[in-house]
Write a protein that holds these residues in place. Sequence first.
Motif, short mmCIF file in Angstrom:
data_model
loop_
_atom_site.label_atom_id
_atom_site.label_comp_id
_atom_site.label_asym_id
_atom_site.label_seq_id
_atom_site.Cartn_x
_atom_site.Cartn_y
_atom_site.Cartn_z
N ASP A 157 32.06 -12.82 36.02
CA ASP A 157 31.01 -13.53 35.19
C ASP A 157 30.16 -14.22 35.85
O ASP A 157 30.67 -15.10 36.71
CB ASP A 157 32.03 -14.46 34.36
N ARG A 162 28.33 -10.86 32.02
CA ARG A 162 29.48 -10.25 32.61
C ARG A 162 29.24 -9.05 33.30
O ARG A 162 28.70 -7.96 32.41
CB ARG A 162 30.80 -10.37 31.72
N ARG A 167 30.03 -5.55 35.32
CA ARG A 167 31.27 -4.52 36.06
C ARG A 167 30.80 -4.43 37.33
O ARG A 167 29.59 -3.66 37.57
CB ARG A 167 31.44 -3.37 35.14
N ARG A 175 36.03 -4.52 38.82
CA ARG A 175 36.06 -5.96 38.39
C ARG A 175 35.16 -6.33 37.36
O ARG A 175 34.03 -5.77 37.57
CB ARG A 175 36.06 -6.78 39.85
N LEU A 176 35.47 -7.29 36.73
CA LEU A 176 34.42 -7.81 35.77
C LEU A 176 34.09 -9.19 36.28
O LEU A 176 35.22 -10.24 36.29
CB LEU A 176 35.13 -7.77 34.34
N GLY A 199 29.60 -0.60 32.19
CA GLY A 199 30.56 -1.78 31.69
C GLY A 199 30.18 -3.15 31.64
O GLY A 199 31.08 -4.11 31.54
N SER A 200 28.93 -3.27 32.01
CA SER A 200 28.28 -4.85 32.12
C SER A 200 27.56 -5.05 30.77
O SER A 200 27.56 -4.21 29.67
CB SER A 200 27.26 -4.74 32.95
N ASP A 201 27.44 -6.46 30.47
CA ASP A 201 27.12 -6.95 29.41
C ASP A 201 25.72 -6.24 28.94
O ASP A 201 24.88 -5.97 29.89
CB ASP A 201 26.64 -8.33 29.32
N ARG A 213 22.99 -5.05 34.47
CA ARG A 213 23.19 -5.65 32.91
C ARG A 213 22.34 -4.52 32.06
O ARG A 213 21.33 -4.17 32.62
CB ARG A 213 22.76 -7.13 32.55
#
Length: 324
Positions: free
Chosen positions: A8, A13, A15, A5-6, A62-64, A58
């Motif tokens: 925010d 954002r 993962r 899931r992503l 897959g995270s920002d 982060r």
Amino acid sequence: MIEPRLIDTGTARLRVMVEGAGPLVLMIHGYPEGWYSWRHQFAPLVAAGYTAAALDVRGYGGSDRPDAIEFYDMAAMVADVIGVADALQPDAPVILVGHDWGAPIVWYSALTHPARVAAVAGLSVPFTGVPTRPLGDIFRRAFTDRGRFFYQEWFRAPGPAEEEAERDVRGYLRRLYYAISGDAPPGSWPEKPAGATLLDGLVDPDPFPAWLTDGDLDHMVAELERSGFRGPLNRYRNHERDYAWAQAWQGQRIGQPALFIAGTRDPAAFGFGAYSDPLTVMRPHVPLVEGHMLDGCGHWTQEERPAEINRLLLDWLARPPLRL
């Protein structure tokens, strides 16, 4: 099935991998890993009736991955954890589990958001209270000022540490993982002069310990080659900022039920020589802590000893006041 899931959080954002139904157990990784370091914990937690979730901090996977150093301070990390908790379980406090850098992140999440955290478990790194001076000052006095290498000093200057890690990610991971694992012989994390690099003196073992397979390394290498090391290393560049932020909680204790697990061969568990018994140092600041030291285990606790970690974690979760 583990579902990505992503989420925010409002500032990033992230993962988050999620599986199961029931009370939320949210797991936070350390350096240089990702959600995948908790792969052995998902099935046992789900079978016991929990929702298991593990995020990419982060900067990872897959995270920002913002570039600026200040986006990786402890205040941001805690906000990310609480944001994910609010998204996945808004109506009840959550249980947090962290390893390596993930341990300070969950300790501070519990300290600063007691209404949102029901219980907290840290692997490898104990909570020794809100510091009275920045961590950088402490390790420079103990290591750098005496001409001794300390890895966090090597990490602090942007550029060289990223270049060393990204030149050969697989080789970097193999050498770092082995050096502070329970399988490495004494001296594998060597004493060296302050001008050294992280990899100086670290060996690439053949064969590699069986608890980290070629397939595991394939996954980790692909993730880190995609995300790079700038974000992961930026966490080490915020000691002064972390110190200033934490002073608002000076003298306060973590009051939730807590669990600490570490290996007897993990240098991080002993503050790299700062103390001989992490639990003795920890108890004044976390009075409800239950502690376990795994004989012969190194730094990578939940990967080196997954069966033991799962047994201790589930046993702790099953006790009042945590019992389902």
